[in-house]
Design a protein around this motif. Structure first.
Motif, PDB file in Angstrom:
ATOM      1  N   ASP A 206       0.857  -1.192   0.000  1.00  0.00           N
ATOM      2  CA  ASP A 206       0.000   0.000   0.000  1.00  0.00           C
ATOM      3  C   ASP A 206       0.889   1.236   0.000  1.00  0.00           C
ATOM      4  O   ASP A 206       0.970   1.970   0.996  1.00  0.00           O
ATOM      5  CB  ASP A 206      -0.912  -0.025   1.240  1.00  0.00           C
ATOM      6  CG  ASP A 206      -1.870   1.154   1.292  1.00  0.00           C
ATOM      7  OD1 ASP A 206      -2.078   1.796   0.244  1.00  0.00           O
ATOM      8  OD2 ASP A 206      -2.398   1.436   2.392  1.00  0.00           O
ATOM      9  N   LYS A 208       0.743   4.151  -1.190  1.00  0.00           N
ATOM     10  CA  LYS A 208       0.148   5.474  -0.955  1.00  0.00           C
ATOM     11  C   LYS A 208       0.234   5.865   0.515  1.00  0.00           C
ATOM     12  O   LYS A 208       0.381   7.038   0.850  1.00  0.00           O
ATOM     13  CB  LYS A 208      -1.319   5.489  -1.392  1.00  0.00           C
ATOM     14  CG  LYS A 208      -1.529   5.492  -2.889  1.00  0.00           C
ATOM     15  CD  LYS A 208      -3.008   5.549  -3.224  1.00  0.00           C
ATOM     16  CE  LYS A 208      -3.219   5.504  -4.728  1.00  0.00           C
ATOM     17  NZ  LYS A 208      -4.674   5.502  -5.058  1.00  0.00           N
ATOM     18  N   ASN A 209       0.121   4.874   1.384  1.00  0.00           N
ATOM     19  CA  ASN A 209       0.114   5.145   2.826  1.00  0.00           C
ATOM     20  C   ASN A 209       1.428   4.775   3.506  1.00  0.00           C
ATOM     21  O   ASN A 209       1.481   4.673   4.734  1.00  0.00           O
ATOM     22  CB  ASN A 209      -1.049   4.395   3.477  1.00  0.00           C
ATOM     23  CG  ASN A 209      -2.397   4.918   3.013  1.00  0.00           C
ATOM     24  OD1 ASN A 209      -2.643   6.118   3.056  1.00  0.00           O
ATOM     25  ND2 ASN A 209      -3.260   4.031   2.535  1.00  0.00           N
ATOM     26  N   LYS A 215       8.496   5.461   1.254  1.00  0.00           N
ATOM     27  CA  LYS A 215       7.552   5.691   0.153  1.00  0.00           C
ATOM     28  C   LYS A 215       8.192   5.500  -1.219  1.00  0.00           C
ATOM     29  O   LYS A 215       7.618   4.849  -2.100  1.00  0.00           O
ATOM     30  CB  LYS A 215       6.949   7.095   0.268  1.00  0.00           C
ATOM     31  CG  LYS A 215       5.727   7.293  -0.626  1.00  0.00           C
ATOM     32  CD  LYS A 215       5.062   8.642  -0.366  1.00  0.00           C
ATOM     33  CE  LYS A 215       4.289   8.653   0.944  1.00  0.00           C
ATOM     34  NZ  LYS A 215       3.057   7.821   0.858  1.00  0.00           N
ATOM     35  N   TRP A 219       6.896   2.491  -3.659  1.00  0.00           N
ATOM     36  CA  TRP A 219       6.312   2.729  -4.975  1.00  0.00           C
ATOM     37  C   TRP A 219       7.122   2.031  -6.067  1.00  0.00           C
ATOM     38  O   TRP A 219       6.556   1.497  -7.036  1.00  0.00           O
ATOM     39  CB  TRP A 219       6.230   4.219  -5.271  1.00  0.00           C
ATOM     40  CG  TRP A 219       4.952   4.852  -4.836  1.00  0.00           C
ATOM     41  CD1 TRP A 219       4.782   5.836  -3.904  1.00  0.00           C
ATOM     42  CD2 TRP A 219       3.638   4.546  -5.312  1.00  0.00           C
ATOM     43  NE1 TRP A 219       3.454   6.156  -3.767  1.00  0.00           N
ATOM     44  CE2 TRP A 219       2.718   5.381  -4.623  1.00  0.00           C
ATOM     45  CE3 TRP A 219       3.130   3.641  -6.255  1.00  0.00           C
ATOM     46  CZ2 TRP A 219       1.349   5.343  -4.853  1.00  0.00           C
ATOM     47  CZ3 TRP A 219       1.759   3.594  -6.483  1.00  0.00           C
ATOM     48  CH2 TRP A 219       0.890   4.430  -5.794  1.00  0.00           C
ATOM     49  N   GLU A 248       3.371   9.891 -11.849  1.00  0.00           N
ATOM     50  CA  GLU A 248       2.493  10.355 -10.771  1.00  0.00           C
ATOM     51  C   GLU A 248       3.220  10.392  -9.427  1.00  0.00           C
ATOM     52  O   GLU A 248       2.910  11.226  -8.570  1.00  0.00           O
ATOM     53  CB  GLU A 248       1.277   9.439 -10.664  1.00  0.00           C
ATOM     54  CG  GLU A 248       0.290   9.565 -11.813  1.00  0.00           C
ATOM     55  CD  GLU A 248      -0.801   8.510 -11.740  1.00  0.00           C
ATOM     56  OE1 GLU A 248      -0.999   7.926 -10.651  1.00  0.00           O
ATOM     57  OE2 GLU A 248      -1.450   8.259 -12.773  1.00  0.00           O
ATOM     58  N   CYS A 249       4.189   9.481  -9.250  1.00  0.00           N
ATOM     59  CA  CYS A 249       4.889   9.378  -7.963  1.00  0.00           C
ATOM     60  C   CYS A 249       6.140  10.243  -7.892  1.00  0.00           C
ATOM     61  O   CYS A 249       6.878  10.191  -6.905  1.00  0.00           O
ATOM     62  CB  CYS A 249       5.278   7.926  -7.702  1.00  0.00           C
ATOM     63  SG  CYS A 249       3.882   6.810  -7.607  1.00  0.00           S
TER      64      CYS A 249
END
Length: 270
Positions: A206, A208-209, A215, A219, A248-249
């Motif tokens: 996950d 996103k969180n 992070k 990703w 996007e990331c």
């Protein structure tokens, strides 16, 4: 069902003494010669390292015939990741029929994910390249445990049918209330692996969180699974989805595209 996986993980065999001995060499002052000798003492591991070294994914322009050559070309850190991957998959006895791939295909997909992650992070975050390579190699390990449960339940055809239509993680969650990524993290936590490796894999379930410190890597692992998984490897749709996610990331879309082109080129040169 989650309790079944917890019990399954608790009953896993310990890491072999040969693996511990190799880690001692890695973590000590031993050079490449000593490391090669230790790997050669485990014939199955040596064969796996040589097979990987001669994979077109890594783009070596000559046949690698000895462990010493392989270790010299890979370097200590990359060799360590390959040893960890080989040991883990050897202990778990790969049978992933429910995912529609053979054991050899499963290993090839892991190597493809690893090659993408390694080449990518050499360009965007070199200090993290070795760790992300190891995480990418290991991240699908939990599928071996899920496959075992599916085979025991005699649900292979149903599971295959589901993953042909839906996202793999979604099917895993619907059937087991967990995913292979979370199980992978639990397996390597059980075996006492570095906490950063465990958490990077766990948070990629996950991203996103994920906490800020994980992070980027979370990703990256998620994107490598979009690019290469048990349903497709570097398909046009998968690549475009991966590139869109990267943009996007906050990753450079062009850098990832160049890496994908490089990996495709190595595979085409086989």
């Amino acid at each position: 069902m989650i309790d079944e996986f917890k019990n399954q993980i608790k009953s896993l065999p310990p890491l072999p003494k040969s693996f511990q001995k190799i880690l001692e060499v890695f973590n000590g002052d031993g050079g490449i010669n000593e490391l090669a000798k230790v790997i050669e003492s485990d014939p199955m591991m040596a064969a796996e390292i040589l097979k990987t070294a001669n994979s077109p994914l890594y783009g070596f322009n000559r046949q690698i015939k000895t462990i010493l050559q392989a270790v010299g070309l890979f370097g200590k850190n990359m060799t360590k990741a390959l040893v960890v991957n080989s040991t883990a998959k050897g202990l778990l006895k790969v049978n992933v029929e429910p995912y529609g791939v053979s054991p050899e295909q499963f290993v090839n997909i892991s190597n493809l994910q690893g090659a993408i992650a390694k080449n990518w992070f050499k360009k965007v975050a070199p200090s993290k390249a070795d760790d992300i390579f190891l995480c990418a190699l290991l991240q699908d390990t939990g599928k071996i445990l899920i496959a075992d449960q599916i085979i025991k339940r005699d649900d292979v055809s149903f599971f295959k049918n589901d993953i042909s239509m839906f996202d793999i993680s979604r099917v895993e969650m619907n059937n087991f209330n967990t995913t292979s990524i979370l199980i992978t993290a639990d397996v390597f936590e059980h075996w006492g692996f570095d906490a950063d490796i465990v958490q990077t894999i766990r948070h990629s379930n996950d991203p996103k969180n994920a906490p800020d410190e994980f992070k980027q890597q979370a990703w990256a692992l998620f994107i490598t699974r979009v690019l290469a998984n048990q349903k497709q490897q570097l398909s046009e749709l998968g690549v475009q989805s991966g590139l869109n996610l990267a943009a996007e990331c906050g990753f450079s879309e062009q850098i990832l595209k160049d890496v994908i082109d490089e990996v495709r080129g190595n595979l085409a040169a086989e």
